[in-house]
Design a protein around this motif. Structure first.
Motif, PDB file in Angstrom:
ATOM      1  N   TYR A 150       0.727  -1.238   0.016  1.00 27.38           N
ATOM      2  CA  TYR A 150       0.115   0.007  -0.072  1.00 27.38           C
ATOM      3  C   TYR A 150       0.812   1.142  -0.110  1.00 27.38           C
ATOM      4  CZ  TYR A 150      -3.187   3.545   1.689  1.00 27.38           C
ATOM      5  OH  TYR A 150      -3.962   4.864   1.955  1.00 27.38           O
ATOM      6  N   TYR A 153       3.672   1.244  -3.406  1.00 26.00           N
ATOM      7  CA  TYR A 153       2.981   0.718  -4.593  1.00 26.00           C
ATOM      8  C   TYR A 153       1.679   1.027  -4.732  1.00 26.00           C
ATOM      9  CZ  TYR A 153       7.311  -1.861  -4.299  1.00 26.00           C
ATOM     10  OH  TYR A 153       8.891  -2.231  -3.651  1.00 26.00           O
ATOM     11  N   ILE A 155      -1.083  -0.273  -3.805  1.00 28.21           N
ATOM     12  CA  ILE A 155      -2.027  -1.373  -3.663  1.00 28.21           C
ATOM     13  C   ILE A 155      -2.754  -1.333  -2.438  1.00 28.21           C
ATOM     14  CG2 ILE A 155      -2.264  -4.123  -4.136  1.00 28.21           C
ATOM     15  CD1 ILE A 155       0.213  -3.620  -6.101  1.00 28.21           C
ATOM     16  N   GLU A 156      -3.937  -1.349  -2.560  1.00 24.73           N
ATOM     17  CA  GLU A 156      -4.987  -1.321  -1.220  1.00 24.73           C
ATOM     18  C   GLU A 156      -5.258  -2.679  -1.050  1.00 24.73           C
ATOM     19  OE1 GLU A 156      -5.992  -0.598   1.684  1.00 24.73           O
ATOM     20  OE2 GLU A 156      -6.586   1.438   1.124  1.00 24.73           O
ATOM     21  N   VAL A 197      -5.169  -8.818  -1.138  1.00 25.64           N
ATOM     22  CA  VAL A 197      -4.678  -7.870  -2.237  1.00 25.64           C
ATOM     23  C   VAL A 197      -5.079  -8.427  -3.495  1.00 25.64           C
ATOM     24  CG1 VAL A 197      -2.898  -6.734  -0.695  1.00 25.64           C
ATOM     25  CG2 VAL A 197      -2.258  -8.681  -1.966  1.00 25.64           C
ATOM     26  N   SER A 198      -5.118  -7.477  -4.444  1.00 26.16           N
ATOM     27  CA  SER A 198      -5.413  -7.851  -5.903  1.00 26.16           C
ATOM     28  C   SER A 198      -4.367  -8.481  -6.538  1.00 26.16           C
ATOM     29  CB  SER A 198      -6.109  -6.470  -6.549  1.00 26.16           C
ATOM     30  OG  SER A 198      -6.278  -6.907  -7.766  1.00 26.16           O
ATOM     31  N   ARG A 199      -4.598  -9.588  -7.221  1.00 24.90           N
ATOM     32  CA  ARG A 199      -3.615 -10.246  -7.923  1.00 24.90           C
ATOM     33  C   ARG A 199      -3.532  -9.649  -9.267  1.00 24.90           C
ATOM     34  NH1 ARG A 199      -3.727 -16.359 -10.328  1.00 24.90           N
ATOM     35  NH2 ARG A 199      -1.991 -16.092 -12.020  1.00 24.90           N
ATOM     36  N   GLU A 200      -4.644  -8.750  -9.711  1.00 20.51           N
ATOM     37  CA  GLU A 200      -4.389  -8.104 -11.067  1.00 20.51           C
ATOM     38  C   GLU A 200      -3.537  -7.020 -10.851  1.00 20.51           C
ATOM     39  OE1 GLU A 200      -7.199  -9.357  -9.682  1.00 20.51           O
ATOM     40  OE2 GLU A 200      -7.502 -10.878 -11.297  1.00 20.51           O
ATOM     41  N   ALA A 201      -3.745  -6.146  -9.612  1.00 24.32           N
ATOM     42  CA  ALA A 201      -3.106  -4.781  -9.300  1.00 24.32           C
ATOM     43  C   ALA A 201      -1.529  -5.111  -9.152  1.00 24.32           C
ATOM     44  CB  ALA A 201      -3.497  -4.380  -8.138  1.00 24.32           C
ATOM     45  N   ILE A 202      -1.359  -6.255  -8.542  1.00 19.88           N
ATOM     46  CA  ILE A 202       0.409  -6.498  -8.363  1.00 19.88           C
ATOM     47  C   ILE A 202       0.737  -6.886 -10.100  1.00 19.88           C
ATOM     48  CG2 ILE A 202       1.886  -8.370  -7.712  1.00 19.88           C
ATOM     49  CD1 ILE A 202      -0.174  -8.622  -5.275  1.00 19.88           C
ATOM     50  N   GLU A 204      -0.330  -6.027 -12.881  1.00 16.14           N
ATOM     51  CA  GLU A 204      -0.091  -4.748 -13.633  1.00 16.14           C
ATOM     52  C   GLU A 204       1.014  -3.688 -13.221  1.00 16.14           C
ATOM     53  OE1 GLU A 204      -4.262  -3.194 -13.597  1.00 16.14           O
ATOM     54  OE2 GLU A 204      -4.862  -5.008 -14.740  1.00 16.14           O
ATOM     55  N   ASN A 205       1.645  -3.951 -11.925  1.00 17.29           N
ATOM     56  CA  ASN A 205       2.435  -2.961 -11.519  1.00 17.29           C
ATOM     57  C   ASN A 205       3.867  -3.180 -12.131  1.00 17.29           C
ATOM     58  OD1 ASN A 205       4.347  -1.736  -9.877  1.00 17.29           O
ATOM     59  ND2 ASN A 205       2.582  -1.109  -8.592  1.00 17.29           N
TER      60      ASN A 205
END
Length: 302
Positions: A150, A153, A155-156, A197-202, A204-205
């Motif tokens: 968070y 990066y 990511i919430e 935590v969101s797999r997609e957010a990780i 895409e980072n």
């Protein structure tokens, strides 16, 4: 090689009984080698239990490791004696002028709170910011991983419908990464958390690499591309009985916690749970210490 810990630390006796290579400070001073200096920010309420779990893993490598325990100054723990804290723990103001080869930030039982509502959040962010220039590599565990994701990066975390609680299978996405060198294609690890935590957010980072996911597809091992930050969303450091003790604790508080999944044989809460993740716990900590701390840290910090 041994871990170097304070002479009177309660965990010392247990570690020696288990044949973990422990060296006290007096003997370590006679060693003409460069030990690794590892800082442990212990945010768990039962600090002595967490100390023992982490020291078992750090003491099973061919490297001499000096351990410094860190606590928050803005929140005084209530599940450990003041004597223990005063004798074995430092605050950030006491160590911030130093450099450390490695840092471990543990989980904490605050995951259902907003990050900014945690009493020591500002202090924690100061420590995480400081670690970027004063620590070679940092290993974050459970809520500690969510906090780094968070803060650095963006990511919430989000709350799940039910507690993720049990032993789950995991897969590795890239066996060539040194952190997971030697891991089986499928391995087990404990989880105990209400948030995810969101797999997609990780994925895409551009600054992060997802190394492992659980059988449900949830992120498990995440690494920054510069290898300075490694985030583990579960608890590979847990003992075989830790989830059983958490289950009993939740029920004593009147919480409607489900039986840990894939844990008790036959879901019999009186049966002894097998320790199915021990070898991968040691392997992950050994790989981290070797490849991301020892091999990367300067012999002399400038």
């Amino acid at each position: 090689m041994p871990i170097n810990i304070p002479k009177q630390l309660p965990a010392s006796g247990v570690l020696k009984q288990e044949k973990i290579f422990v060296m006290d400070e007096d003997k370590a001073r006679t060693q003409d080698i460069r030990p690794l200096n590892i800082l442990i920010l212990n945010l768990m309420p039962e600090k002595e239990r967490t100390e023992l779990q982490l020291l078992r893993l750090l003491g099973n490598t061919p490297l001499q490791v000096n351990i410094t325990f860190l606590r928050t100054a803005t929140h005084l723990p209530t599940h450990v004696s003041r004597h223990h804290l005063e004798n074995f723990y430092k605050t950030f103001s006491e160590i911030q002028s130093r450099r450390f080869d490695g840092l471990i930030i543990t989980g904490a039982p605050v995951e259902q709170m907003a990050f900014q509502d945690v009493t020591y959040w500002d202090e924690l962010t100061d420590i995480m910011d400081w670690s970027e220039t004063n620590v070679t590599s940092t290993l974050h565990i459970c809520w500690g991983a969510q906090a780094r994701l968070y803060h650095h990066y963006g990511i919430e975390k989000f709350e799940m419908h039910r507690k993720c609680f049990g032993i789950y299978e995991h897969q590795i996405s890239d066996h060539t990464i040194k952190l997971v060198r030697g891991f089986d294609d499928i391995f087990h690890a404990p989880h105990s958390r209400y948030t995810n935590v969101s797999r997609e957010a990780i994925e895409e980072n551009p600054n992060l690499t997802l190394l492992s996911v659980s059988e449900q597809g949830a992120p498990f091992i995440i690494m920054s591309n510069d290898a300075k930050n490694i985030m583990i969303t579960g608890h590979l450091e847990y003992d075989a009985t830790t989830l059983a003790e958490e289950y009993e604790r939740d029920h004593s508080k009147g919480l409607d916690t489900d039986i840990p999944e894939n844990y008790f044989p036959g879901d019999d809460v009186h049966a002894q749970p097998p320790h199915k993740w021990r070898s991968h716990s040691h392997l992950l900590f050994s790989n981290w210490l070797n490849y991301y701390v020892y091999q990367e840290t300067p012999f002399e910090w400038e």
